[in-house]
Design a protein around this motif. Structure first.
Motif, PDB file in Angstrom:
ATOM      1  N   ARG A   1      10.147  10.404   8.601  1.00  0.00           N
ATOM      2  CA  ARG A   1       8.910   9.703   8.212  1.00  0.00           C
ATOM      3  C   ARG A   1       8.298   8.953   9.394  1.00  0.00           C
ATOM      4  O   ARG A   1       7.085   8.926   9.557  1.00  0.00           O
TER       5      ARG A   1
ATOM      6  N   ARG B   1      -6.420   9.352   1.662  1.00  0.00           N
ATOM      7  CA  ARG B   1      -6.573   8.108   2.431  1.00  0.00           C
ATOM      8  C   ARG B   1      -7.917   7.441   2.130  1.00  0.00           C
ATOM      9  O   ARG B   1      -8.002   6.218   1.986  1.00  0.00           O
TER      10      ARG B   1
ATOM     11  N   THR C   1       0.824  -1.220   0.000  1.00  0.00           N
ATOM     12  CA  THR C   1       0.000   0.000   0.000  1.00  0.00           C
ATOM     13  C   THR C   1       0.857   1.268   0.000  1.00  0.00           C
ATOM     14  O   THR C   1       0.402   2.315  -0.450  1.00  0.00           O
TER      15      THR C   1
ATOM     16  N   ASP D   1       4.590   9.843  10.249  1.00  0.00           N
ATOM     17  CA  ASP D   1       3.601   8.757  10.133  1.00  0.00           C
ATOM     18  C   ASP D   1       2.943   8.458  11.484  1.00  0.00           C
ATOM     19  O   ASP D   1       1.755   8.119  11.539  1.00  0.00           O
TER      20      ASP D   1
ATOM     21  N   ARG E   1       0.597  11.928  12.631  1.00  0.00           N
ATOM     22  CA  ARG E   1      -0.430  12.588  11.825  1.00  0.00           C
ATOM     23  C   ARG E   1      -1.803  12.375  12.471  1.00  0.00           C
ATOM     24  O   ARG E   1      -2.016  11.420  13.235  1.00  0.00           O
TER      25      ARG E   1
ATOM     26  N   ARG F   1       0.760   1.105   6.916  1.00  0.00           N
ATOM     27  CA  ARG F   1       0.858   1.750   8.227  1.00  0.00           C
ATOM     28  C   ARG F   1      -0.431   1.602   9.032  1.00  0.00           C
ATOM     29  O   ARG F   1      -0.424   1.738  10.245  1.00  0.00           O
ATOM     30  N   ASP F   2      -1.539   1.362   8.337  1.00  0.00           N
ATOM     31  CA  ASP F   2      -2.853   1.360   9.006  1.00  0.00           C
ATOM     32  C   ASP F   2      -3.674   0.141   8.599  1.00  0.00           C
ATOM     33  O   ASP F   2      -4.892   0.167   8.647  1.00  0.00           O
TER      34      ASP F   2
ATOM     35  N   TYR G   1       0.457   5.130  -2.031  1.00  0.00           N
ATOM     36  CA  TYR G   1       0.664   6.516  -1.568  1.00  0.00           C
ATOM     37  C   TYR G   1       1.815   7.164  -2.338  1.00  0.00           C
ATOM     38  O   TYR G   1       1.781   8.353  -2.659  1.00  0.00           O
ATOM     39  N   ARG G   2       2.825   6.385  -2.656  1.00  0.00           N
ATOM     40  CA  ARG G   2       3.941   6.911  -3.442  1.00  0.00           C
ATOM     41  C   ARG G   2       3.490   7.301  -4.852  1.00  0.00           C
ATOM     42  O   ARG G   2       3.944   8.290  -5.423  1.00  0.00           O
TER      43      ARG G   2
HETATM   44  O1   DC Z   1       5.925   1.637   2.911  1.00  0.00           O
HETATM   45  P1   DC Z   1       6.514   2.878   2.223  1.00  0.00           P
HETATM   46  O2   DC Z   1       7.721   3.416   2.927  1.00  0.00           O
HETATM   47  O3   DC Z   1       6.738   2.686   0.766  1.00  0.00           O
HETATM   48  O4   DC Z   1       5.349   3.981   2.396  1.00  0.00           O
HETATM   49  C1   DC Z   1       5.510   5.296   1.943  1.00  0.00           C
HETATM   50  C2   DC Z   1       4.718   6.267   2.788  1.00  0.00           C
HETATM   51  O5   DC Z   1       3.312   6.082   2.559  1.00  0.00           O
HETATM   52  C3   DC Z   1       4.904   6.179   4.297  1.00  0.00           C
HETATM   53  O6   DC Z   1       5.887   7.089   4.745  1.00  0.00           O
HETATM   54  C4   DC Z   1       3.553   6.545   4.857  1.00  0.00           C
HETATM   55  C5   DC Z   1       2.586   6.287   3.750  1.00  0.00           C
HETATM   56  N1   DC Z   1       1.713   5.137   3.972  1.00  0.00           N
HETATM   57  C6   DC Z   1       0.569   5.329   4.709  1.00  0.00           C
HETATM   58  O7   DC Z   1       0.341   6.434   5.202  1.00  0.00           O
HETATM   59  N2   DC Z   1      -0.315   4.322   4.864  1.00  0.00           N
HETATM   60  C7   DC Z   1      -0.081   3.105   4.342  1.00  0.00           C
HETATM   61  N3   DC Z   1      -0.970   2.132   4.505  1.00  0.00           N
HETATM   62  C8   DC Z   1       1.101   2.876   3.603  1.00  0.00           C
HETATM   63  C9   DC Z   1       1.996   3.912   3.451  1.00  0.00           C
END
Ligand code: DC
Length: 233
Positions: free
Chosen positions: A188, A117, A38, A192, A195, A138-139, A42-43
């Motif tokens: 980050r 989101r 996921t 993260d 927020r 992350r969530d 977001y990227r």
């Molecule tokens: O897993 P990653 O480092 O490629 O994720 C990039 C950014 O995306 C991370 O800093 C926060 C966001 N992210 C998020 O807010 N919720 C998710 N489910 C996945 C990533």
């Protein structure tokens, strides 16, 4: 219980650059599950914002990004060579472009926008609706699949994580600076976790995996024991 007789959702959350995707990909291959990264979603939105006026001169324009959202069509296509799905934005392959330090520097800000989101969470829930999925982010265990049967919260020492990221980008031929990567990892984590919407936190029923000093094989052994425990419930 036989591993193949019941398909479950495996939610993997945790800090940046601690090998969540590598771990999730290996698990998915082992179980014949779909793997969804996921963070790549977001990227991809961040990349689109950078290329289409949503981030200009280092300033994240929230309203402009919200206005762009309807134009962003994210899809996954399985790539047998990688053993995972590649991500496409409006039909364009963006796997390489979304992993740059520029995208990393803006992705936390973009992922804190509520409308971003809402759009991506709905898509993630749709992708996992038939279960048999390993999703990392992350969530995932807290918001996307609070009913996931197995929730793992991954972490590792920040310096170890920065070293891994540094080696990865160097191997790709990127001209990178270790200090900049370490700063990005720490920034980050902070963004993260602090927020307002869906901050990174361990779900109450998640189990912690600190892989600072573990090989991928050791992580797989640990995972097997966790999976057996969940399937025997
Ligand atoms: O897993 P990653 O480092 O490629 O994720 C990039 C950014 O995306 C991370 O800093 C926060 C966001 N992210 C998020 O807010 N919720 C998710 N489910 C996945 C990533």
């Amino acid at each position: 219980m036989d591993r193949n007789s019941r398909k479950i959702v495996i939610a993997i959350d945790g800090h940046s650059s601690c090998g969540k995707s590598t771990f999730a990909k290996a698990i998915a291959a082992r179980l014949g599950y779909i793997f969804i990264d996921t963070g790549a979603m977001y990227r991809s939105v961040t990349l689109y914002a950078l290329e289409n006026g949503g981030i200009v001169g280092g300033i994240v324009d929230e309203d402009a990004i919200v206005a762009l959202l309807d134009q962003i069509d994210i899809t996954f296509r399985f790539n047998p060579a990688r053993g995972a799905s590649d991500i496409y934005v409006n039909g364009e392959y963006v796997e390489g472009k979304i992993r740059t330090i520029e995208v990393s520097n803006f992705v936390s800000a973009v992922s804190s926008i509520a409308a971003v989101r809402t759009k991506l969470v709905a898509m993630q829930q749709q992708l996992g609706r038939q279960r048999g999925v390993v999703m990392d982010g992350r969530d995932i265990g807290t918001v996307v699949f609070p009913d996931a049967e197995l929730k793992i919260f991954m972490t590792a020492d920040a310096k170890v994580r920065a070293e891994r990221r540094f080696a990865e980008l160097k191997a790709k031929g990127d001209d990178v600076c270790f200090e900049e990567i370490l700063e990005n990892v720490i920034a980050r984590d902070k963004a993260d976790s602090n927020r307002a919407i869906s901050p990174l936190r361990k779900a109450d029923d998640a189990i912690v995996l600190d892989n600072s000093f573990m090989t991928v094989e050791q992580q797989m052994e640990w995972f097997d024991a966790q999976l057996d425990r969940v399937l025997s419930l």
